[in-house]
Design a protein around this motif. Structure first.
Motif, PDB file in Angstrom:
ATOM      1  N   SER A 116       4.867  -2.531  -8.665  1.00 52.67           N
ATOM      2  CA  SER A 116       4.305  -3.863  -7.926  1.00 52.67           C
ATOM      3  C   SER A 116       5.099  -3.776  -6.617  1.00 52.67           C
ATOM      4  O   SER A 116       4.694  -4.460  -5.746  1.00 52.67           O
ATOM      5  CB  SER A 116       4.632  -5.088  -8.695  1.00 52.67           C
ATOM      6  OG  SER A 116       6.111  -5.247  -8.936  1.00 52.67           O
ATOM      7  N   ASN A 117       6.075  -3.138  -6.305  1.00 53.34           N
ATOM      8  CA  ASN A 117       6.675  -2.827  -5.030  1.00 53.34           C
ATOM      9  C   ASN A 117       5.881  -2.063  -4.083  1.00 53.34           C
ATOM     10  O   ASN A 117       6.309  -2.148  -2.801  1.00 53.34           O
ATOM     11  CB  ASN A 117       8.071  -2.527  -5.051  1.00 53.34           C
ATOM     12  CG  ASN A 117       8.878  -3.733  -5.928  1.00 53.34           C
ATOM     13  OD1 ASN A 117       8.679  -4.906  -5.875  1.00 53.34           O
ATOM     14  ND2 ASN A 117       9.926  -3.247  -6.370  1.00 53.34           N
ATOM     15  N   PHE A 118       5.263  -1.204  -4.647  1.00 50.97           N
ATOM     16  CA  PHE A 118       4.352  -0.621  -3.281  1.00 50.97           C
ATOM     17  C   PHE A 118       3.177  -1.331  -2.740  1.00 50.97           C
ATOM     18  O   PHE A 118       3.120  -0.811  -1.677  1.00 50.97           O
ATOM     19  CB  PHE A 118       3.491   0.619  -4.162  1.00 50.97           C
ATOM     20  CG  PHE A 118       4.351   1.598  -4.675  1.00 50.97           C
ATOM     21  CD1 PHE A 118       5.029   2.452  -3.907  1.00 50.97           C
ATOM     22  CD2 PHE A 118       4.536   2.231  -6.170  1.00 50.97           C
ATOM     23  CE1 PHE A 118       5.821   3.597  -4.436  1.00 50.97           C
ATOM     24  CE2 PHE A 118       5.173   2.997  -6.511  1.00 50.97           C
ATOM     25  CZ  PHE A 118       5.759   3.517  -5.621  1.00 50.97           C
ATOM     26  N   VAL A 119       2.788  -2.547  -3.303  1.00 49.51           N
ATOM     27  CA  VAL A 119       1.718  -3.342  -2.408  1.00 49.51           C
ATOM     28  C   VAL A 119       2.609  -4.612  -1.962  1.00 49.51           C
ATOM     29  O   VAL A 119       2.951  -5.451  -2.760  1.00 49.51           O
ATOM     30  CB  VAL A 119       0.572  -3.513  -3.337  1.00 49.51           C
ATOM     31  CG1 VAL A 119      -0.311  -4.342  -2.602  1.00 49.51           C
ATOM     32  CG2 VAL A 119       0.088  -2.044  -3.632  1.00 49.51           C
ATOM     33  N   ASP A 120       2.503  -4.825  -0.715  1.00 53.06           N
ATOM     34  CA  ASP A 120       2.984  -6.230  -0.314  1.00 53.06           C
ATOM     35  C   ASP A 120       1.863  -6.727   0.713  1.00 53.06           C
ATOM     36  O   ASP A 120       1.817  -6.107   1.902  1.00 53.06           O
ATOM     37  CB  ASP A 120       4.297  -5.962   0.163  1.00 53.06           C
ATOM     38  CG  ASP A 120       4.821  -7.216   0.735  1.00 53.06           C
ATOM     39  OD1 ASP A 120       4.829  -8.458  -0.242  1.00 53.06           O
ATOM     40  OD2 ASP A 120       5.061  -7.720   1.708  1.00 53.06           O
ATOM     41  N   ALA A 121       1.254  -8.058   0.564  1.00 52.02           N
ATOM     42  CA  ALA A 121       0.046  -8.526   1.487  1.00 52.02           C
ATOM     43  C   ALA A 121       0.746  -8.693   2.747  1.00 52.02           C
ATOM     44  O   ALA A 121       0.260  -9.017   3.779  1.00 52.02           O
ATOM     45  CB  ALA A 121      -0.513  -9.801   0.742  1.00 52.02           C
ATOM     46  N   THR A 122       1.969  -8.967   2.714  1.00 53.18           N
ATOM     47  CA  THR A 122       2.892  -9.637   4.015  1.00 53.18           C
ATOM     48  C   THR A 122       3.211  -8.501   4.940  1.00 53.18           C
ATOM     49  O   THR A 122       3.576  -8.705   5.816  1.00 53.18           O
ATOM     50  CB  THR A 122       4.010 -10.445   3.552  1.00 53.18           C
ATOM     51  OG1 THR A 122       4.975  -9.461   3.001  1.00 53.18           O
ATOM     52  CG2 THR A 122       3.645 -11.614   2.630  1.00 53.18           C
ATOM     53  N   GLY A 123       3.216  -7.192   4.247  1.00 52.14           N
ATOM     54  CA  GLY A 123       3.585  -6.214   5.169  1.00 52.14           C
ATOM     55  C   GLY A 123       2.634  -5.184   5.188  1.00 52.14           C
ATOM     56  O   GLY A 123       1.405  -4.974   4.975  1.00 52.14           O
ATOM     57  N   SER A 124       3.220  -3.823   5.053  1.00 54.12           N
ATOM     58  CA  SER A 124       2.403  -2.537   4.796  1.00 54.12           C
ATOM     59  C   SER A 124       2.419  -2.209   3.375  1.00 54.12           C
ATOM     60  O   SER A 124       3.352  -2.474   2.956  1.00 54.12           O
ATOM     61  CB  SER A 124       2.744  -1.436   5.925  1.00 54.12           C
ATOM     62  OG  SER A 124       4.159  -1.212   5.482  1.00 54.12           O
ATOM     63  N   SER A 125       1.310  -1.588   2.929  1.00 50.44           N
ATOM     64  CA  SER A 125       1.280  -1.415   1.555  1.00 50.44           C
ATOM     65  C   SER A 125       1.162   0.229   1.490  1.00 50.44           C
ATOM     66  O   SER A 125       0.627   0.905   2.141  1.00 50.44           O
ATOM     67  CB  SER A 125       0.111  -1.989   0.697  1.00 50.44           C
ATOM     68  OG  SER A 125       0.443  -3.334   0.865  1.00 50.44           O
ATOM     69  N   GLN A 126       1.693   0.682   0.349  1.00 53.38           N
ATOM     70  CA  GLN A 126       1.712   2.174   0.130  1.00 53.38           C
ATOM     71  C   GLN A 126       0.446   2.465  -0.870  1.00 53.38           C
ATOM     72  O   GLN A 126       0.695   2.783  -2.110  1.00 53.38           O
ATOM     73  CB  GLN A 126       2.990   3.113  -0.317  1.00 53.38           C
ATOM     74  CG  GLN A 126       3.809   3.142   1.148  1.00 53.38           C
ATOM     75  CD  GLN A 126       4.600   1.611   1.212  1.00 53.38           C
ATOM     76  OE1 GLN A 126       4.831   0.957   0.378  1.00 53.38           O
ATOM     77  NE2 GLN A 126       4.638   1.493   2.521  1.00 53.38           N
ATOM     78  N   TRP A 127      -0.679   2.512  -0.643  1.00 57.99           N
ATOM     79  CA  TRP A 127      -1.776   2.443  -1.639  1.00 57.99           C
ATOM     80  C   TRP A 127      -1.783   3.955  -2.297  1.00 57.99           C
ATOM     81  O   TRP A 127      -1.672   3.968  -3.632  1.00 57.99           O
ATOM     82  CB  TRP A 127      -2.946   2.096  -1.076  1.00 57.99           C
ATOM     83  CG  TRP A 127      -3.143   0.710  -0.760  1.00 57.99           C
ATOM     84  CD1 TRP A 127      -3.216   0.314   0.589  1.00 57.99           C
ATOM     85  CD2 TRP A 127      -3.484  -0.293  -1.538  1.00 57.99           C
ATOM     86  NE1 TRP A 127      -3.312  -1.088   0.449  1.00 57.99           N
ATOM     87  CE2 TRP A 127      -3.389  -1.402  -0.689  1.00 57.99           C
ATOM     88  CE3 TRP A 127      -3.659  -0.481  -2.971  1.00 57.99           C
ATOM     89  CZ2 TRP A 127      -3.534  -2.703  -1.176  1.00 57.99           C
ATOM     90  CZ3 TRP A 127      -3.846  -1.745  -3.543  1.00 57.99           C
ATOM     91  CH2 TRP A 127      -3.818  -2.834  -2.788  1.00 57.99           C
TER      92      TRP A 127
END
Lengths: 442, 303, 301
Positions: free
Chosen positions: C255-266
């Motif tokens: 769950s820490n790979f994706v963060d709507a407030t910053g950049s995400s590592q899809w």
């Protein structure tokens, strides 16, 4: 059913459970498990929201702090935004808050209101609050007490993709003079020339609306101390939604369902129409410019908000995107304050974090960083500087009741307009009524 | 509930003692872990409790507020349609696939695993993204429709008319758990009975209705009861696909999702959320009681 | 003995299809339809594997199910796996190991406590049994969110937050009513004559339970083990609340790979999702053999 519980002896357990709950809620001093802070190393918990990129930077800052302060060690916890708050709220209920954590509106209003955050003026020998412009504290100041330090100044802004304008043969609008009607006609022109591209991303959240009402001299959120009532008027909000209808009618935007799909969670900036080259203009959180450009593989330009040169007031705002706060019941307020000071005021920390949480609030720090900025960070900083140079209306601490649900209620009503279930006037009235009912103390 | 005094036989005594031993872990768990928090939440439903300060007793205020909250009716309507449509579809598919994958074909192990895969994905973040690849405006469904000559750029996940249906499909697609339980249940159907029926000249359909299904009723009953309970409290999929908002236009505002918003969202109104939970408890409990009552008519136990 | 059983079954299986006549074409038809539906079932996983092998910028911009690089050539890009595995200086392997430890303990706990409780509910007569059963069913019906805070406060007062005990201990005291109820239903499907015969032979309750009921209920036990594995593995909420950085699990790490407030590592999210699903899938592949094993109830003595 009640009888059944008492029969089985569960009644006693239940009472115990309730007792625990009440004592946990009432007791204001956390039971001290460690020895007092005179001697020996102190361990502080620091929790924030964000992904792995941020965590890597944050850990570097922690390491630097620990090297400078051998007596203090910082234990890090992080999760994404929603999960962060779920965990923090649960910890708060058990009087188990981390010593230091990040907060932001609207969640922080209740934390401030219920005395869960430490007044940093009580530890001002450890954390220097004088280095930061006073207006950046407006959202966390109540009755002279200051409940956090800003991590950085951020804002939302309109960005445009020059390459798409070029391909469409449409001139890039002049950000200094353009009007709301210009948005509609420009967007329509772009889509007319390049049918696969939306001229302007259909706003599905409240960012544009907040600018709109501020331009009318109104306030977006209900200001704390509900005597003043709601910030916005029904008329302005109805005008805003009429503009949205014009935008949709011009054809220069997405279909409502496609827009909501693109904006829904898990979306992230990487999946936005701007990143996928299917939109020419749109609103982003300004500190995401770097991430957007990386995903899109091209450069974007910031435009000022439309209507700024014609409206009675400036609508734009710039405010801290995150505050660092300290648990009111921490056993080590001085040490926690030292760490807050380090992440807020230290050039070393800022060199690591850059503008990850917004433009650094301490002007001296920004000065020291000038040479090491990436181009995207530089343009982000320029945009924020251009905003703060204007005489913007400050952002206030908001009413805890209505302030905490305004954004989500707006989103719901907005969807009713987008799907044609309500007229702009109906929707504006509905939002106003719901907000009024939510005002605390009403 | 009057206790009848009967002479207790030594055998009964022995059985009571054995029961205490066998049930001991469960007793500890029920009293120590489950019931305390349950009753605490019942208490909280009569309080105003924002997690940040001690709960304040407010009597029936939360329950009165629920009656006037349009979102309660809305989310109940969404949840009921999900339960009434989704659960039967899910069970029928699970049973049909379990029958097909039961025996008599090569490679069944592999098929079973493949068919279980979607249930493994469960609540992962990736599901939300995948679902948009399928039902989004440029997703698979629209591409497929395009092949058939039907032009569509509807975003099925974000259109208020269809969003709930995509979640019902998501539910149907994750039939794996019910399928596994059916498969295990089919093991308890003695093969001899099938053979006896075959000798009597019964066809496959007849064997299913008269031999397999009656013996499978305890398991079917289990899947039905749990299917209904789980559908009523369904949360994860709705949360992931709509990002926790119940969008578009509240068309996927499941009851449990609304409850979560109240409990852990910006209001963190845990008192109100607890009241919501106990209303759902009553509804589901009533339905389950009806289910148990009706089960006497159609569930056959071996004893 | 088990092997004999299997041989008998497979013989029955082939007999069964041969008897229907035209066995070959019928089973070919079956295979065809099973594969066709299978593609629908497996498509999302294929997409995820493909996305994990694309360069980050191509994941959402290229609709192709084949992993292509920026120039449109087929290429397997392993960056996401490498970067995801070593996320922010951490070690995804450690999180996987943490998940395994928790899951293993949960399985042991559930298998012991739930089968025992199910035996007590389905085979023994005791005062308060019906009320206890009703209470157990009730615990299934209250949405769990309102129990989180009281339970968290309890574990916090006991000083156990940050350990795996709040997650594991409940499994050893049969808190998962789902499995107790399921096992009860399976036990009730087993003819009582079998127990009674054992009792006449002088077997006690424990012996009847371990030697008669449990072996017959192998499929149900396998179901419990498989479900416990998968559900404890995916149990995001309690892992999020009770564990800290050191004891964190793979599910929380994802769950820490994706963060709507910053950049995400899809790319990393999909890569590590694949890595996380593989062990779960293998467990199912192996475990499901037991679903169809066990001593078939003969019904006749």
């Amino acid at each position: 059913m009640i009888r059944m519980f008492s029969r089985t002896g569960a009644g006693a357990a239940a009472l115990a459970g309730i007792g625990v709950l009440i004592t946990a809620g009432c007791s204001t001093d956390a039971s001290s498990t460690e020895s007092s802070s005179d001697e020996g190393p102190v361990t502080l918990n620091f929790a924030w929201w964000g992904g792995d990129d941020r965590a890597a930077l944050q850990q570097e800052v922690i390491d630097a702090f620990e090297a400078e302060n051998p007596g203090i060690s910082i234990s890090a916890e992080y999760s994404n935004y929603d999960d962060f708050w779920t965990k923090l709220n649960t910890q708060a209920a058990a009087n188990d808050l981390p010593d230091i954590f990040t907060v932001i509106d609207p969640f922080m209003y209740d934390y401030i209101d219920n005395g869960r955050l430490l007044d940093l003026t009580t530890v001002s020998d450890a954390v220097d609050l004088e280095t930061i412009p006073e207006n950046l504290f407006s959202m966390v100041t109540k009755d002279g007490a200051v409940y956090g330090t800003p991590s950085g100044v951020a804002s939302f802004g309109v960005v445009a993709d020059p390459q798409i304008f070029n391909e469409a043969g449409v001139d890039l609008p002049d950000g200094d003079t353009w009007t709301w009607d210009d948005v509609v006609t420009t967007a329509g022109a772009v889509t007319a020339a390049t049918p696969e591209v939306a001229g302007f991303v259909l706003p599905t959240d409240s960012q544009v609306a907040s600018i709109w009402v501020r331009q009318q001299g109104e306030d977006w959120g209900p200001v704390d101390g509900s005597a003043q009532g709601l910030g916005f008027t029904v008329e302005s909000m109805a005008d805003y939604w009429s503009w949205v209808e014009d935008l949709v009618a011009s054809g220069g935007t997405q279909a409502p369902d496609a827009a909501i799909e693109a904006a829904s969670a898990g979306g992230g900036i990487e999946q936005s129409p701007l990143a996928l080259h299917t939109a020419a203009m749109g609103v982003i959180s300004a500190n995401q410019l770097g991430a957007l450009e990386e995903a899109a593989g091209r450069e974007f330009v910031f435009l000022n908000w439309p209507g700024e040169s014609q409206a009675p007031e400036l609508g734009a705002w710039a405010k801290p995107g995150t505050f660092y706060a300290v648990d009111a019941t921490t056993e080590h307020p001085e040490e926690a304050a030292l760490f807050v000071d380090f992440i807020t005021n230290s050039v070393d920390a800022a060199e690591v974090m850059g503008f990850e949480r917004g433009v650094q609030p301490n002007p001296e720090v920004v000065e020291a960083l000038q040479d090491s900025l990436t181009p995207a960070d530089q343009r982000f900083a320029d945009y924020i500087t251009s905003l703060t140079a204007m005489d913007l209306q400050p952002f206030h601490l908001q009413d805890t009741g209505a302030g905490s649900v305004q954004v989500s209620t707006f989103d719901e009503v907005n969807q009713e307009v987008l799907f044609g279930n309500q007229t702009p006037a109906e929707a504006a009235q509905s939002l106003y009524d719901q907000m009024e009912a939510a005002l605390s103390g009403s | 509930m009057a206790r009848t005094r009967q002479p207790v036989s030594p055998r009964q005594k022995r059985q009571e003692r054995a029961a205490i031993a066998f049930m001991l872990p469960w007793f500890i768990g029920a009293v120590g872990i489950t019931l305390g928090p349950m009753v605490a939440s019942l208490y909280l439903s009569f309080t105003e409790y924002n997690l940040l300060t001690a709960p304040q007793w407010v009597g029936f205020d939360n329950y009165v507020a629920m009656a006037n909250d349009p979102n309660v009716a809305k989310s109940l309507a969404v949840t009921f349609s999900y339960v009434l449509i989704g659960t039967p579809i899910n069970l029928v598919i699970a049973l049909a696939v379990a029958m097909a994958l039961n025996r008599g074909l090569r490679g069944l192990n592999f098929y079973r695993s493949v068919y279980y895969l979607p249930s493994l994905l469960g609540g992962s973040v990736a599901v939300g993204v995948l679902w948009r690849r399928i039902f989004g405006s440029d997703g698979l469904v629209n591409q497929f429709l395009g092949l058939l000559g039907i032009e569509s750029d509807t975003s099925w996940v974000a259109n208020p008319d269809s969003a709930l249906w995509t979640l019902i499909l998501l539910h149907a697609w994750t039939f794996g758990s019910a399928m596994v339980i059916f498969l295990a249940g089919l093991r308890q159907v003695p093969e001899e009975l099938h053979e006896a029926a075959s000798l009597d000249g019964a066809g496959a359909t007849r064997k299913f209705w008269h031999v397999t299904l009656p013996l499978l009723t305890p398991i079917l009953f289990f899947n039905l009861v749990l299917g209904i309970i789980n559908s009523f409290t369904t949360f994860t999929q709705a949360y992931i696909v709509s990002g926790g908002t119940g969008a578009p236009a509240k068309s996927t505002l499941f009851y449990a999702l609304y409850l979560y918003q109240q409990a852990f969202g910006t209001r963190h109104a845990m008192g109100y959320a607890s009241a919501l939970a106990w209303l759902l408890f009553l509804i589901v409990g009533l339905l389950t009681a009806v289910n148990f009552w009706a089960s006497r008519k159609w569930v056959h136990y071996a004893s | 003995m088990e092997r004999d059983q299997r041989r008998v079954e497979s013989a029955r299986g082939s007999q069964g299809s041969a008897r229907k006549g035209g066995g070959m074409s019928v089973s070919a038809l079956k295979h065809f339809s099973l594969i066709a539906v299978g593609v629908v079932m497996i498509y999302p996983l294929l997409w995820m594997v493909s996305a994990s092998l694309k360069p980050e910028t191509m994941i959402f911009s290229s609709p192709s199910l084949l992993p292509l690089d920026e120039d449109g050539n087929f290429a397997l890009n392993l960056d996401s796996y490498v970067e995801g595995w070593t996320m922010q200086g951490g070690d995804f392997g450690k999180y996987l190991l943490n998940s395994f430890i928790i899951v293993a303990l949960c399985i042991i706990g559930n298998l012991m406590s739930c089968t025992m409780a199910a035996y007590g509910f389905s085979r023994l007569m005791w005062r308060g049994r019906n009320i206890s059963f009703a209470i157990m069913m009730m615990t299934l019906m209250l949405p769990g969110f309102v129990l989180i805070v009281p339970q968290y406060i309890m574990w916090s007062q006991l000083g156990l937050v940050g350990t795996i005990l709040p997650i594991v201990v409940p499994k050893f005291v049969a808190v998962d009513a789902f499995f107790v109820f399921m096992m009860v239903q399976f036990f009730r499907g087993i003819p009582r004559e079998l127990d009674e015969a054992a009792a006449i032979d002088g077997a006690g309750y424990w012996r009847t339970f371990t030697r008669i009921l449990l072996p017959i209920a192998t499929p149900a036990i396998a179901t419990t083990a498989i479900f416990t594995f998968i559900w404890s593995w995916n149990d995001f909420f309690s892992q999020l609340l009770y564990l800290n950085r050191d004891s964190m699990t793979a599910t929380v790490a994802l769950s820490n790979f994706v963060d709507a407030t910053g950049s995400s590592q899809w790319g990393q999210l999909f890569a590590m999702s694949v890595v996380t699903i593989v062990p779960v899938f293998l467990v199912f592949l192996v475990g499901q053999r037991f679903l169809i094993q066990g001593i078939a109830t003969t019904g006749l003595k």
